[in-house]
Design an enzyme around this catalytic site. Structure first.
Site, PDB file in Angstrom:
ATOM      1  N   ARG A 120      -2.621   2.559  17.566  1.00  0.00           N
ATOM      2  CA  ARG A 120      -3.368   3.892  17.193  1.00  0.00           C
ATOM      3  C   ARG A 120      -2.956   4.949  16.465  1.00  0.00           C
ATOM      4  NH1 ARG A 120      -5.818   2.738  22.477  1.00  0.00           N
ATOM      5  NH2 ARG A 120      -7.674   1.427  22.152  1.00  0.00           N
ATOM      6  N   LYS A 142      -3.915   8.255   1.474  1.00  0.00           N
ATOM      7  CA  LYS A 142      -4.705   7.142   1.547  1.00  0.00           C
ATOM      8  C   LYS A 142      -3.549   6.052   1.991  1.00  0.00           C
ATOM      9  CE  LYS A 142      -7.918   7.916  -1.958  1.00  0.00           C
ATOM     10  NZ  LYS A 142      -8.402   7.290  -3.545  1.00  0.00           N
ATOM     11  N   GLU A 184      -0.145   8.649 -15.472  1.00  0.00           N
ATOM     12  CA  GLU A 184      -0.861   9.210 -14.497  1.00  0.00           C
ATOM     13  C   GLU A 184      -0.442  10.578 -14.668  1.00  0.00           C
ATOM     14  OE1 GLU A 184      -3.308   8.399 -12.536  1.00  0.00           O
ATOM     15  OE2 GLU A 184      -3.041   6.266 -12.617  1.00  0.00           O
ATOM     16  N   LYS A 226      -2.076  17.221  -8.041  1.00  0.00           N
ATOM     17  CA  LYS A 226      -2.684  16.199  -7.223  1.00  0.00           C
ATOM     18  C   LYS A 226      -2.918  16.909  -5.791  1.00  0.00           C
ATOM     19  CE  LYS A 226      -3.814  11.713  -5.325  1.00  0.00           C
ATOM     20  NZ  LYS A 226      -3.019  10.444  -5.105  1.00  0.00           N
ATOM     21  N   GLU A 236     -12.896  12.389  -0.519  1.00  0.00           N
ATOM     22  CA  GLU A 236     -13.721  11.919  -1.811  1.00  0.00           C
ATOM     23  C   GLU A 236     -15.005  12.323  -1.813  1.00  0.00           C
ATOM     24  OE1 GLU A 236     -12.151   7.693  -2.268  1.00  0.00           O
ATOM     25  OE2 GLU A 236     -11.214   8.750  -3.938  1.00  0.00           O
ATOM     26  N   ARG A 240     -12.315  15.456  -6.087  1.00  0.00           N
ATOM     27  CA  ARG A 240     -11.397  14.228  -6.014  1.00  0.00           C
ATOM     28  C   ARG A 240     -11.822  13.388  -7.543  1.00  0.00           C
ATOM     29  NH1 ARG A 240      -8.039  11.855  -1.012  1.00  0.00           N
ATOM     30  NH2 ARG A 240      -6.557  10.788  -2.380  1.00  0.00           N
ATOM     31  N   ASN A 244      -9.889  10.447 -11.257  1.00  0.00           N
ATOM     32  CA  ASN A 244     -10.602   9.239 -11.854  1.00  0.00           C
ATOM     33  C   ASN A 244     -10.736   9.568 -13.387  1.00  0.00           C
ATOM     34  OD1 ASN A 244     -12.550   6.678 -10.944  1.00  0.00           O
ATOM     35  ND2 ASN A 244     -10.799   7.332  -9.469  1.00  0.00           N
ATOM     36  N   HIS A 247      -9.842   6.477 -15.601  1.00  0.00           N
ATOM     37  CA  HIS A 247      -9.921   5.177 -14.699  1.00  0.00           C
ATOM     38  C   HIS A 247     -11.467   4.400 -14.844  1.00  0.00           C
ATOM     39  CE1 HIS A 247      -6.115   6.980 -13.308  1.00  0.00           C
ATOM     40  NE2 HIS A 247      -6.060   6.127 -12.683  1.00  0.00           N
ATOM     41  N   HIS A 251     -10.072   0.656 -15.010  1.00  0.00           N
ATOM     42  CA  HIS A 251     -10.434  -0.372 -14.156  1.00  0.00           C
ATOM     43  C   HIS A 251     -11.039  -1.527 -14.638  1.00  0.00           C
ATOM     44  CE1 HIS A 251     -10.097   2.738 -10.658  1.00  0.00           C
ATOM     45  NE2 HIS A 251      -8.688   2.147 -10.644  1.00  0.00           N
ATOM     46  N   HIS A 263      -1.525  -1.393 -14.938  1.00  0.00           N
ATOM     47  CA  HIS A 263      -2.670  -0.305 -14.469  1.00  0.00           C
ATOM     48  C   HIS A 263      -2.092   0.861 -15.420  1.00  0.00           C
ATOM     49  CE1 HIS A 263      -5.093   2.642 -12.198  1.00  0.00           C
ATOM     50  NE2 HIS A 263      -4.178   3.218 -11.936  1.00  0.00           N
TER      51      HIS A 263
HETATM   52  N1  LIG Z   1      -2.563   5.654  -1.821  1.00  0.00           N
HETATM   53  C1  LIG Z   1      -2.868   6.323  -2.984  1.00  0.00           C
HETATM   54  O1  LIG Z   1      -3.338   7.321  -3.001  1.00  0.00           O
HETATM   55  C2  LIG Z   1      -2.500   5.184  -4.286  1.00  0.00           C
HETATM   56  C3  LIG Z   1      -2.674   5.850  -5.687  1.00  0.00           C
HETATM   57  C4  LIG Z   1      -2.148   5.172  -6.498  1.00  0.00           C
HETATM   58  C5  LIG Z   1      -1.931   3.991  -6.423  1.00  0.00           C
HETATM   59  N2  LIG Z   1      -1.994   3.425  -5.138  1.00  0.00           N
HETATM   60  C6  LIG Z   1      -1.368   1.878  -5.074  1.00  0.00           C
HETATM   61  O2  LIG Z   1      -0.095   1.781  -5.397  1.00  0.00           O
HETATM   62  C7  LIG Z   1       0.259   0.478  -5.725  1.00  0.00           C
HETATM   63  C8  LIG Z   1       0.964   0.206  -7.103  1.00  0.00           C
HETATM   64  O3  LIG Z   1       2.176   1.093  -7.127  1.00  0.00           O
HETATM   65  P1  LIG Z   1       3.571   0.869  -7.639  1.00  0.00           P
HETATM   66  O4  LIG Z   1       3.189   1.080  -9.361  1.00  0.00           O
HETATM   67  O5  LIG Z   1       4.467   1.579  -7.193  1.00  0.00           O
HETATM   68  O6  LIG Z   1       3.786  -0.809  -7.300  1.00  0.00           O
HETATM   69  P2  LIG Z   1       5.037  -1.448  -6.444  1.00  0.00           P
HETATM   70  O7  LIG Z   1       5.306  -0.671  -5.221  1.00  0.00           O
HETATM   71  O8  LIG Z   1       4.606  -2.780  -6.582  1.00  0.00           O
HETATM   72  O9  LIG Z   1       6.460  -1.234  -7.423  1.00  0.00           O
HETATM   73  C9  LIG Z   1       6.409  -1.953  -8.626  1.00  0.00           C
HETATM   74  C10 LIG Z   1       7.651  -2.953  -8.660  1.00  0.00           C
HETATM   75  O10 LIG Z   1       8.840  -2.134  -8.845  1.00  0.00           O
HETATM   76  C11 LIG Z   1       9.656  -2.378  -8.163  1.00  0.00           C
HETATM   77  N3  LIG Z   1      10.518  -1.438  -7.625  1.00  0.00           N
HETATM   78  C12 LIG Z   1      10.210  -0.172  -6.936  1.00  0.00           C
HETATM   79  N4  LIG Z   1      10.894   0.751  -7.003  1.00  0.00           N
HETATM   80  C13 LIG Z   1      11.998   0.286  -7.739  1.00  0.00           C
HETATM   81  C14 LIG Z   1      13.088   1.291  -8.200  1.00  0.00           C
HETATM   82  N5  LIG Z   1      13.763   2.245  -7.647  1.00  0.00           N
HETATM   83  N6  LIG Z   1      13.966   0.034  -8.917  1.00  0.00           N
HETATM   84  C15 LIG Z   1      13.881  -1.008  -9.471  1.00  0.00           C
HETATM   85  N7  LIG Z   1      12.618  -1.667  -9.039  1.00  0.00           N
HETATM   86  C16 LIG Z   1      11.878  -0.877  -8.220  1.00  0.00           C
HETATM   87  C17 LIG Z   1       8.989  -3.033  -6.737  1.00  0.00           C
HETATM   88  O11 LIG Z   1       9.914  -3.985  -6.032  1.00  0.00           O
HETATM   89  C18 LIG Z   1       7.985  -3.690  -7.551  1.00  0.00           C
HETATM   90  O12 LIG Z   1       8.099  -4.881  -7.988  1.00  0.00           O
HETATM   91  C19 LIG Z   1      -1.213  -0.241  -5.906  1.00  0.00           C
HETATM   92  O13 LIG Z   1      -1.428  -0.896  -4.930  1.00  0.00           O
HETATM   93  C20 LIG Z   1      -2.176   0.816  -5.960  1.00  0.00           C
HETATM   94  O14 LIG Z   1      -3.276   0.404  -5.384  1.00  0.00           O
HETATM   95  C21 LIG Z   1      -2.149   3.859  -3.948  1.00  0.00           C
END
Ligand SMILES: NC(=O)c1ccc[n+]([C@@H]2O[C@H](COP(=O)([O-])OP(=O)(O)OC[C@H]3O[C@@H](n4cnc5c(N)ncnc54)[C@H](O)[C@@H]3O)[C@@H](O)[C@H]2O)c1
Length: 363
Positions: A120, A142, A184, A226, A236, A240, A244, A247, A251, A263
């Protein structure tokens, strides 16, 4: 002089985000302060773990329990969540445990969701290692996983206790991942702060060579923006939606391309189309689209599509956007650089004919 942490406020309290070169080294101190007496487990993207704690760079002192998962969106699933949760149960982790999430946005979402649901809810600390996860996903609370029917469909709001964002980790980030984060940051300037947008314009050179102090400023200012946007609207309902911007189109481009457009590149293209729309509809002054294009280009982000996409498919995808109301496609459109256009709400309905015409500007 080292600046203090950025404080992110949410419905239940607040947490510090330490943004500085060397922030990884703060892990021991921060866990002692915030998680003393708890049994710690690191949940990490396997590549990042290998890079930063186990192997090559070794910049993060960590000898405790660790669970890893293969990198990539394919790991952000209920199956991974179940495997990680079962591993914690099998190793006897109790309610007095805490999680350290090391990796990009995938890790933050997946490990954060494990923390949100295990017995929990456990406290957790995020150590984001991508630009996107530092300036976007580490703020807002999130967490969650994808399902076969779409991204992020199962999840929970569960803010971390603290975030350690070390710009040095960005020096090993692949180019495409790095640029995703930059898109972003451009969006943050566009929706909320013209001075920040102008600062990005002036510092594009430093950003392209990943200068550490320039990156630290970028991450800090984006987190502040942010944080200000989500503080009153964590779940949201209103403002918020301005996050977007770009986006709605992004998307649709991602989906229609079968996720071959990453992305960040889709966001860049979306910002161009939606800036054009704002100008065409008379909501923003002339010159907006041109200024946006120039900045994106100086950051090596695309402003034209590199493949043919079906407009009907794009419209269909936008028709399923969660911002839509009364069967009409809604956008978070700009009034000018630094401000979102606002009439009766934070989003604006746009007719299909205008959307189709605006999509031409990225062809
Ligand atoms: N929670 C939220 O508010 C929120 C907001 C935006 C995006 N997201 C989510 O985030 C995800 C995308 O995140 P991301 O773009 O960070 O992708 P990710 O976590 O997959 O990282 C991208 C790639 O980079 C590599 N990597 C990470 N750090 C590294 C480093 N310092 N050096 C070398 N390689 C490295 C990872 O192994 C991976 O292959 C999506 O699933 C999206 O939905 C969430």
């Amino acid at each position: 002089m080292i600046a203090g942490p950025v404080i992110v406020t949410h419905a239940l309290g607040s947490y510090p985000v330490y943004v500085e070169p060397g922030a990884l080294g703060l892990l021991r101190q921060v866990t002692q302060e915030l998680l003393s007496g708890r049994r710690l487990v690191m949940i990490a993207d396997a590549s990042v773990y290998e890079l930063y704690t186990a192997g090559k760079l070794g910049t993060m002192p960590w000898r405790g329990d660790t669970l890893t998962f293969p990198p990539g969106e394919k790991s952000k699933t209920r199956e991974s969540w179940a495997r990680l949760t079962d591993d914690l149960l099998n190793r006897g982790f109790g309610r007095d445990s805490a999680v350290i999430a090391l990796g990009g946005g995938i890790t933050g979402d997946l490990a954060g969701f494990v923390a949100a649901t295990y017995m929990r809810g456990l406290p957790y600390i995020q150590v984001p290692t991508t630009l996107l996860s530092m300036l976007d996903s580490s703020v807002g609370g999130k967490t969650g996983v994808d399902t076969a029917l779409g991204k992020n469909l199962v999840g929970s709001f569960h803010p971390p206790l603290a975030v350690l964002a070390d710009p040095r980790t960005l020096t090993t980030l692949p180019e495409r991942e790095y640029r995703s984060g930059l898109a972003e940051a451009v969006k943050h300037g566009l929706i909320a702060d013209e001075a920040y947008f102008a600062w990005i314009e002036d510092n594009a050179g430093g950003l392209m060579c990943r200068d550490l102090s320039t990156l630290a400023h970028l991450v800090r200012r984006s987190i502040e923006i942010k944080g200000e946007v989500v503080v009153d609207d964590e779940r949201e309902s209103g403002r918020r939606a301005i996050l977007n911007a770009g986006h709605t189109v992004a998307h649709a481009l991602e989906q229609a391309s079968g996720y071959r457009i990453p992305h960040g590149e889709a966001v860049a293209l979306g910002l161009v189309v939606e800036s054009h729309l704002a100008e065409e509809l008379g909501l923003a002054p002339g010159g907006l689209e041109k200024r946006v294009r120039l900045l994106l280009t100086s950051l090596s982000l695309p402003t034209r599509l590199s493949m043919e996409l079906d407009v009907t498919q794009l419209l269909g995808s936008m028709g399923r956007d969660k911002k839509n109301r009364d069967g009409r496609i809604h956008f978070a459109l700009l009034a000018r650089v630094g401000e979102i256009y606002r009439d009766s709400g934070w989003t604006t309905p746009v007719a299909s004919a205008s959307i189709i015409s605006a999509l031409q500007v990225i062809r």
